[in-house]
Write an enzyme that holds these catalytic residues in place. Structure first.
Site, mmCIF file in Angstrom:
data_model
loop_
_atom_site.group_PDB
_atom_site.id
_atom_site.type_symbol
_atom_site.label_atom_id
_atom_site.label_comp_id
_atom_site.label_asym_id
_atom_site.label_seq_id
_atom_site.Cartn_x
_atom_site.Cartn_y
_atom_site.Cartn_z
ATOM 1 N N ASN A 9 0.874 -1.173 0.000
ATOM 2 C CA ASN A 9 0.000 0.000 0.000
ATOM 3 C C ASN A 9 0.909 1.220 0.000
ATOM 4 O O ASN A 9 1.495 1.555 1.021
ATOM 5 C CB ASN A 9 -0.899 -0.014 1.247
ATOM 6 N N TRP A 10 1.004 1.845 -1.143
ATOM 7 C CA TRP A 10 1.965 2.954 -1.273
ATOM 8 C C TRP A 10 1.429 4.261 -0.696
ATOM 9 O O TRP A 10 2.143 5.248 -0.649
ATOM 10 C CB TRP A 10 2.370 3.127 -2.738
ATOM 11 N N LYS A 11 0.156 4.287 -0.344
ATOM 12 C CA LYS A 11 -0.451 5.496 0.237
ATOM 13 C C LYS A 11 -0.172 6.694 -0.682
ATOM 14 O O LYS A 11 -0.138 6.531 -1.903
ATOM 15 C CB LYS A 11 0.061 5.699 1.666
ATOM 16 N N HIS A 97 -9.366 1.377 4.661
ATOM 17 C CA HIS A 97 -8.123 1.573 5.407
ATOM 18 C C HIS A 97 -8.372 2.545 6.554
ATOM 19 O O HIS A 97 -9.176 3.473 6.429
ATOM 20 C CB HIS A 97 -7.039 2.113 4.467
ATOM 21 N N GLU A 99 -6.772 4.967 7.576
ATOM 22 C CA GLU A 99 -6.554 6.384 7.223
ATOM 23 C C GLU A 99 -7.769 6.948 6.499
ATOM 24 O O GLU A 99 -8.107 8.116 6.661
ATOM 25 C CB GLU A 99 -5.268 6.515 6.385
ATOM 26 N N GLU A 169 -5.194 -4.544 10.500
ATOM 27 C CA GLU A 169 -4.162 -3.534 10.690
ATOM 28 C C GLU A 169 -4.424 -2.798 12.003
ATOM 29 O O GLU A 169 -5.237 -1.853 12.029
ATOM 30 C CB GLU A 169 -4.184 -2.521 9.535
ATOM 31 N N GLY A 175 2.820 2.591 10.656
ATOM 32 C CA GLY A 175 3.784 3.673 10.498
ATOM 33 C C GLY A 175 4.505 4.051 11.780
ATOM 34 O O GLY A 175 5.181 5.070 11.840
ATOM 35 N N SER A 215 3.633 -1.865 10.210
ATOM 36 C CA SER A 215 5.087 -1.967 10.384
ATOM 37 C C SER A 215 5.629 -3.358 10.063
ATOM 38 O O SER A 215 6.594 -3.803 10.676
ATOM 39 C CB SER A 215 5.505 -1.530 11.795
ATOM 40 N N GLY A 237 5.326 1.353 4.429
ATOM 41 C CA GLY A 237 6.697 1.835 4.257
ATOM 42 C C GLY A 237 7.640 0.843 3.603
ATOM 43 O O GLY A 237 8.395 1.212 2.688
HETATM 44 P P1 13P Z 1 3.254 0.562 7.482
HETATM 45 O O1 13P Z 1 3.727 -0.761 6.945
HETATM 46 O O2 13P Z 1 4.003 1.731 6.947
HETATM 47 O O3 13P Z 1 3.147 0.545 8.982
HETATM 48 O O4 13P Z 1 1.753 0.758 6.938
HETATM 49 C C1 13P Z 1 0.839 -0.269 7.112
HETATM 50 C C2 13P Z 1 -0.389 0.054 6.369
HETATM 51 O O5 13P Z 1 -1.136 0.943 6.733
HETATM 52 C C3 13P Z 1 -0.651 -0.708 5.147
HETATM 53 O O6 13P Z 1 -1.936 -0.479 4.671
#
Ligand code: 13P
Length: 256
Positions: A9-11, A97, A99, A169, A175, A215, A237
């Site tokens: 997931n590159w966000k 998600h 977010e 998640e 993150g 993470s 990440g």
């Molecule tokens: P990280 O791997 O950066 O913690 O992000 C996880 C995430 O939100 C994947 O959708």
């Protein structure tokens, strides 16, 4: 049996140029079809065409989106439809998600509409659930995840449910560098599978992949994926660099 899925997931990272560079740097071995492991990346909308162009012919790495609207088309400024994602050839779409729940007001009812739309149009939804830190500290994490799971998947037929992917998640691990322990992950994944069994029956629940996200990186992916109910990862990440994404795919391939 379930295959692993390693999904990046590159966000809001990786514009078209960086996306093309990523595919250029991706090891050929990772792009070959592997029994028991699927790999995918989900770039921002604007980078999807670059991803399809830069992906080598015959590459087994799939491409997905990070969101989609639940209507066919029309006056929805800033939104993207399943038809548009299908025109490019997207296999997956991340929905719900944390977010999107937190910053864009998405609730289980909206996510449910999106899940149904994606399924109706042949795109596999990766449906995210997970508690915030306060909810875990006050021992409400199972209730929260149960509500999100049942709400996001409300009204799905068993055959449609068999096509989805779930991502657990824990928001406190996203993150932050803090990861759920393998025990915490397994405990919640088994709980989710039990809920899925109640909703759709054991046979369907056994086919649904439940990814861990928060993470996950090459250092901890092996111990997380060793658990019987952890079927891969949704990775932020650590999916942004071709070599670390490739390592994660190799680690999944070593598990089975
Ligand atoms: P990280 O791997 O950066 O913690 O992000 C996880 C995430 O939100 C994947 O959708």
């Amino acid at each position: 049996m379930r295959s692993f899925l390693i999904a990046g997931n590159w966000k809001m990272n990786m514009g078209p140029k960086e996306t093309a560079d990523f595919f250029g740097q991706l090891d050929d071995a990772v792009q070959q079809e592997k029994p028991g492991v699927e790999a995918a990346v989900c770039p921002p909308f604007i980078s999807l065409p670059a991803a399809f162009e830069a992906r080598k012919p015959g590459s087994a790495v799939k491409i997905g989106a990070q969101n989609v609207h639940f209507e066919d088309n029309g006056a929805f400024t800033g939104e993207v439809s399943t038809t548009m994602l299908n025109e490019l050839g997207c296999d997956f779409v991340i929905l719900g998600h944390s977010e999107r729940r937190e910053y864009f007001g998405e609730d289980d009812a909206i996510i449910n509409k999106k899940v149904k739309k994606a399924l109706a149009d042949g795109i596999t939804p990766i449906v995210c659930v997970g508690e915030v830190l306060d909810e875990r500290k006050s021992n409400r994490h199972f209730d929260v995840v149960k509500t999100q799971t049942t709400g996001s998947l409300a009204g799905l037929s068993a055959s449609d449910a068999g096509k989805i992917v779930i991502a657990y998640e824990p928001v406190w691990a996203i993150g932050t560098g803090e990861t759920a322990s393998p025990e915490q992950a397994q405990e919640m994944h088994a709980f989710i599978r039990k809920e899925l069994t109640g909703l759709f029956g054991q046979d369907v629940a056994d086919t649904i992949r439940i990814l861990y996200g928060g993470s996950m990186k090459p250092d901890n992916a092996g111990e997380l994926m060793q658990n019987p109910d952890v079927d891969g990862g949704l990775i932020g990440g650590a999916s942004l660099k071709a070599d670390s994404f490739a390592k994660l795919v190799s680690i999944a391939a070593e598990q089975k």
